[in-house]
Motif scaffolding. Structure first.
Motif, PDB file in Angstrom:
ATOM      1  N   ASP A  43       0.718  -1.268   0.043  1.00 24.02           N
ATOM      2  CA  ASP A  43       0.061  -0.108   0.039  1.00 24.02           C
ATOM      3  C   ASP A  43       0.874   1.114   0.057  1.00 24.02           C
ATOM      4  O   ASP A  43       2.017   1.131   0.732  1.00 24.02           O
TER       5      ASP A  43
ATOM      6  N   ASN B 147      -4.580   3.372  -2.111  1.00 21.09           N
ATOM      7  CA  ASN B 147      -5.165   2.165  -1.265  1.00 21.09           C
ATOM      8  C   ASN B 147      -5.323   2.055  -0.011  1.00 21.09           C
ATOM      9  O   ASN B 147      -4.865   3.176   0.504  1.00 21.09           O
TER      10      ASN B 147
ATOM     11  N   TRP C 179     -10.510  -0.453   2.889  1.00 22.16           N
ATOM     12  CA  TRP C 179     -11.571  -0.670   1.620  1.00 22.16           C
ATOM     13  C   TRP C 179     -11.069  -2.036   0.871  1.00 22.16           C
ATOM     14  O   TRP C 179     -12.291  -2.686   0.349  1.00 22.16           O
ATOM     15  N   GLU C 180     -10.125  -2.300   1.048  1.00 21.98           N
ATOM     16  CA  GLU C 180      -9.748  -3.576   0.285  1.00 21.98           C
ATOM     17  C   GLU C 180     -10.557  -4.789   0.724  1.00 21.98           C
ATOM     18  O   GLU C 180     -10.944  -5.651  -0.016  1.00 21.98           O
ATOM     19  N   HIS C 181     -10.277  -4.865   1.912  1.00 22.43           N
ATOM     20  CA  HIS C 181     -11.134  -6.024   2.818  1.00 22.43           C
ATOM     21  C   HIS C 181     -12.529  -5.970   2.159  1.00 22.43           C
ATOM     22  O   HIS C 181     -13.280  -6.808   1.822  1.00 22.43           O
TER      23      HIS C 181
ATOM     24  N   GLU D  63     -13.852  -4.521  -0.093  1.00 23.45           N
ATOM     25  CA  GLU D  63     -14.095  -4.963  -1.695  1.00 23.45           C
ATOM     26  C   GLU D  63     -14.144  -6.586  -1.843  1.00 23.45           C
ATOM     27  O   GLU D  63     -14.712  -6.878  -2.747  1.00 23.45           O
ATOM     28  N   SER D  64     -13.316  -7.195  -0.925  1.00 25.83           N
ATOM     29  CA  SER D  64     -13.242  -8.503  -1.171  1.00 25.83           C
ATOM     30  C   SER D  64     -14.529  -9.166  -0.736  1.00 25.83           C
ATOM     31  O   SER D  64     -14.824 -10.092  -1.501  1.00 25.83           O
TER      32      SER D  64
ATOM     33  N   LEU E 256     -15.176  -2.386  -6.837  1.00 29.90           N
ATOM     34  CA  LEU E 256     -14.492  -1.061  -6.315  1.00 29.90           C
ATOM     35  C   LEU E 256     -15.644  -0.224  -5.356  1.00 29.90           C
ATOM     36  O   LEU E 256     -16.499   0.109  -5.931  1.00 29.90           O
TER      37      LEU E 256
ATOM     38  N   GLU F   4     -10.802   1.892 -11.775  1.00 29.01           N
ATOM     39  CA  GLU F   4     -10.069   2.156 -10.698  1.00 29.01           C
ATOM     40  C   GLU F   4      -8.922   3.471 -11.209  1.00 29.01           C
ATOM     41  O   GLU F   4      -8.372   4.102 -10.228  1.00 29.01           O
TER      42      GLU F   4
END
Ligand SMILES: *Cc1c(COP(=O)(O)O)cnc(C)c1O
Length: 366
Positions: free
Chosen positions: A43, A49, A53-55, A57-58, A69, A218
């Motif tokens: 990151d 990033n 958020w990334e978790h 989004e998963s 996204l 993105e």
């Protein structure tokens, strides 16, 4: 249509943990990351990033069965999807009766960049075909009219004509309708509504199985700075964990209320796709997994409608929908092309009998 595996979603984080790590998702409130040497694979900066958020989004990707996204609002997600797929000279078709801010965005801003904007009402959406459109934006069920179009058929016709379809799936959530499985190219959603579910945040997401389109979206987010705040992402993650329970309850209660309301003498008209005689019933039964938590009623007059909304103790007089608290409003007050006595009701998580008693008592005295 594949239904998402909610149990797996609830354990996505847990199953990747190392010993001693927190089970609940940490809120990473940081713009900077410790980065000595090459930044490759880490990151880098809070506009690019963020682990929270990334978790989130998963989990959304698991639900949508597609890369996702997140954005700071539903409109930010819609804007990203449109800016990533349109260019000067493109033609875009949008619903004349869908969420009105999508129309404003198109009329006030897209048209300024030489994009040609056309509109059709949802019930006549296929009339005229789709030749020459680069992007066809659909909303089904439409908000607030609850009209439905055949998503698979529209997506196929648009594809045959060389265009892309974007579907606003806000009213149904990924648990109620699967536009990507029906051939739609891009899904956008306002997670401010049922996905967040507690009326305490604004967020949105885009889901899409086309890697090139997702790259553009993105890049749009990174370059325009249209990023969600980590706190909102954390809250949305928390809401998402109970979406299945809330959505089930809301849809089941909406069905019961719709059946009882349709027998009540104060109701001039009712729309709920789960009623067998609703114009949307057959198509909704074939294309959605649930009939949803939104219904509309039309009372005798504007005054009667206002009295009902403002005196029922279990209905919040508020715009927006999808919260644990049931809410209602007259859409004509925002200029929607509906009867002045038309009320959109968003059914929440109150126990059904308690809610019905409150609604019935207020209808009887309005
Ligand atoms: C609310 C809503 C939006 C916009 O979402 P925000 O989170 O308010 O920006 C878009 N489409 C539909 C169908 C909505 O109901």
């Amino acid at each position: 249509m594949k239904t998402p595996k909610i149990g797996q979603m609830l354990h996505l984080r847990g199953n990747s943990l190392n010993k001693g790590e927190p089970v609940a998702l940490p809120l990473t409130q940081s713009s900077m990351f410790h980065l000595p040497g090459s930044p490759e694979g880490h990151d880098t900066y809070g506009r690019v990033n963020n682990p929270t958020w990334e978790h989130l989004e998963s989990l959304l990707a698991h639900l949508e069965d597609a890369p996702c996204l997140t954005f700071p609002s539903g409109m930010a997600a819609i804007t990203a999807a449109l800016f990533a797929t349109l260019a000067a000279g493109s033609r875009v078709l949008i619903p004349a009766d869908g969420y009105y801010v999508t129309r404003l965005l198109s009329d006030r801003f897209l048209s300024k960049f030489g994009i040609i904007v056309e509109k059709r009402p949802t019930i006549a959406f296929t009339k005229g075909g789709f030749d020459g459109f680069d992007v066809v934006f659909v909303e089904s069920p439409s908000n607030p009219g609850l009209d439905i179009i055949n998503l698979a058929s529209v997506a196929q016709q648009v594809r045959n004509a060389g265009g892309l379809t974007i579907a606003d799936n806000t009213t149904m959530t990924p648990l109620g309708q699967r536009p990507l499985d029906l051939g739609v190219d891009v899904v956008v959603s306002s997670d401010t509504k049922a996905v967040g579910g507690h009326s305490d945040l604004l967020m949105g997401h885009v889901a899409c199985r086309n890697a090139q389109i997702m790259e553009q979206i993105e890049e749009w987010r990174r370059v325009s700075g249209s990023i969600p705040g980590p706190q909102e992402a954390w809250l949305l993650h928390r809401g998402l964990e109970t979406l299945d329970v809330r959505f089930n309850r809301m849809c089941e209660t909406a069905q019961v209320l719709a059946e009882r309301l349709s027998e009540h003498q104060a109701i001039r008209q009712i729309r709920y796709p789960g009623l067998p005689n609703d114009p949307s019933h057959a198509l909704a039964g074939a294309q959605t997994l649930r009939f949803g938590f939104l219904l509309s009623i039309t009372l005798g007059s504007e005054e009667q409608a206002e009295r009902f909304i403002n005196t029922c103790p279990l209905l919040r007089p508020a715009t927006s929908f999808g919260g644990v608290h049931s809410s209602a409003e007259r859409r004509a007050r925002w200029g929607d092309d509906v009867d002045p006595a038309f009320i959109r009701i968003s059914v929440g998580c109150e126990p059904v009998e308690e809610l019905w008693q409150a609604i019935e008592a207020s209808l009887n005295s309005s």
